[in-house]
Write an enzyme that holds these catalytic residues in place. Sequence first.
Site, PDB file in Angstrom:
ATOM      1  N   TYR A 100       0.859  -1.182   0.000  1.00 17.71           N
ATOM      2  CA  TYR A 100       0.000   0.000   0.000  1.00 17.71           C
ATOM      3  C   TYR A 100       0.899   1.236   0.000  1.00 17.71           C
ATOM      4  O   TYR A 100       1.887   1.299   0.746  1.00 17.71           O
ATOM      5  CB  TYR A 100      -0.887   0.021   1.265  1.00 17.71           C
ATOM      6  CG  TYR A 100      -1.702   1.286   1.374  1.00 17.71           C
ATOM      7  CD1 TYR A 100      -2.974   1.353   0.828  1.00 17.71           C
ATOM      8  CD2 TYR A 100      -1.182   2.433   1.990  1.00 17.71           C
ATOM      9  CE1 TYR A 100      -3.711   2.532   0.890  1.00 17.71           C
ATOM     10  CE2 TYR A 100      -1.905   3.609   2.051  1.00 17.71           C
ATOM     11  CZ  TYR A 100      -3.173   3.650   1.495  1.00 17.71           C
ATOM     12  OH  TYR A 100      -3.892   4.807   1.550  1.00 17.71           O
ATOM     13  N   GLU A 158      -3.232   7.669  -4.061  1.00 19.51           N
ATOM     14  CA  GLU A 158      -3.193   6.360  -3.401  1.00 19.51           C
ATOM     15  C   GLU A 158      -2.944   5.269  -4.431  1.00 19.51           C
ATOM     16  O   GLU A 158      -3.646   5.196  -5.440  1.00 19.51           O
ATOM     17  CB  GLU A 158      -4.525   6.097  -2.695  1.00 19.51           C
ATOM     18  CG  GLU A 158      -4.497   4.828  -1.860  1.00 19.51           C
ATOM     19  CD  GLU A 158      -5.874   4.508  -1.282  1.00 19.51           C
ATOM     20  OE1 GLU A 158      -6.030   4.592  -0.056  1.00 19.51           O
ATOM     21  OE2 GLU A 158      -6.790   4.181  -2.052  1.00 19.51           O
TER      22      GLU A 158
END
Length: 399
Positions: free
Chosen positions: A109, A197
């Site tokens: 992530y 993101e």
Amino acid sequence: MDIHEYQAKELLANFGVNVPLGALAYSPEQAAYRARELGGEKWVVKAQVHAGGRGQAGGVKICQSDTEIQAASEQMFGRKLVTHQTGPEGRGVYRVYVETLVQIEKEFYLGFVLDRVSQRIMIVASSAGGMEVEDIAAEEPGTIVRATVEPAVGLRDFQCRQIAFKLGIDASMVQQVVRIMLGCYRAFTELDATMVEINPLVVTSDHSILALDAKMTFDDNALFRHPQISELRDKSQEDVLESRASDRGLRYVAMKGNIGCIVNGAGLALATMDAISQAGGQAANFLDIGGGATADRVAKAVRLVLSDQNVQTVLVNVFAGINRCDWVAEGVVSALHEAATDVPVIVRLAGNNLEEGQMVLAKSGLPIIRASNLKEAAERAVSAWRNDAAFRALPVLPT
Ligand code: ADP
Ligand code: MG
């Protein structure tokens, strides 16, 4: 403003972030054709909606042939995709992205956010990629690595290397991660993003590092200097009333209640919503007409709120400092004359040109209910919405 995954990937690729080969399609036939153009044997068809969690909701499908791509796309096109981020109403799918299937070895992530506490851009990374960041924080908090960027010097290579090592990325691949992080940071700052993101960022079986998903959000107040970003707006993904409001320069947020609110300033909006809920009701929206609103702008706001089927009562609560009560009153009156609605309207005005404003309301001949302070306004709005005895006993204009 949010954009689609394929748009974010295209932007980030221009800043040196590696992404898989992919192509956009507006129909199932086009999706199959695009796959043939891309070449290869396995593809992923991805529904383009402004929400994550598509994988678990059937919005990401692996396909091995033309027919599979057509079938998977047909399942998506024209439907509402409901993921845990869309709410029960879902988001319509009108575009799919066809991408080469990547052999994933490990998922990470990587997020860039504005941290309001440190007033810095913060990098949040984790070796538990693929899951939502909220779930990582709840289930694998130990894997989270955070770093803030000093704005005077920007993101430095050594910081990126530190993060990469903390994530456990092999030394042979650290340089690729550094490049991706620097690219995301530059995209974030140069395009006035508020969020970038990449989830997941993956290591492939042939040791390259790719952004397999990408999400970007932009600062609406800076869009004027990025026409190429404004063009990426997709209204099909927005709440209809919210996008109509932003087209008219109004700040509007839809909510679940039945009392439509027209106020000036976010602080007063919040106070009005609190007062309504204290009086036992619920706001249908948050509409801020801003400062110096003309009668025309106020009328637009009233029309917009009345066009919401859930609105059963309207409360106008304006504390005029830069605004003028008479202009607000004129706007309300003109919209109501035109709309000929039977929705009760409560108006509380204070500040500049109050008397002139009251006069406009009084002369209008409309059954507008006045209130002299916030508490009274909220109570009267809730009474009107319930249509209770207290409401029926209220003096209505003209008296
Ligand atoms: P979302 O976050 O909306 O669920 P993603 O783009 O992250 O959508 O896709 C969900 C999952 O599907 C990813 O975590 C990844 O495992 C897999 N995936 C997505 N794109 C590809 C691709 N091109 N090749 C292989 N797997 C993919
Ligand atoms: Mg994802």
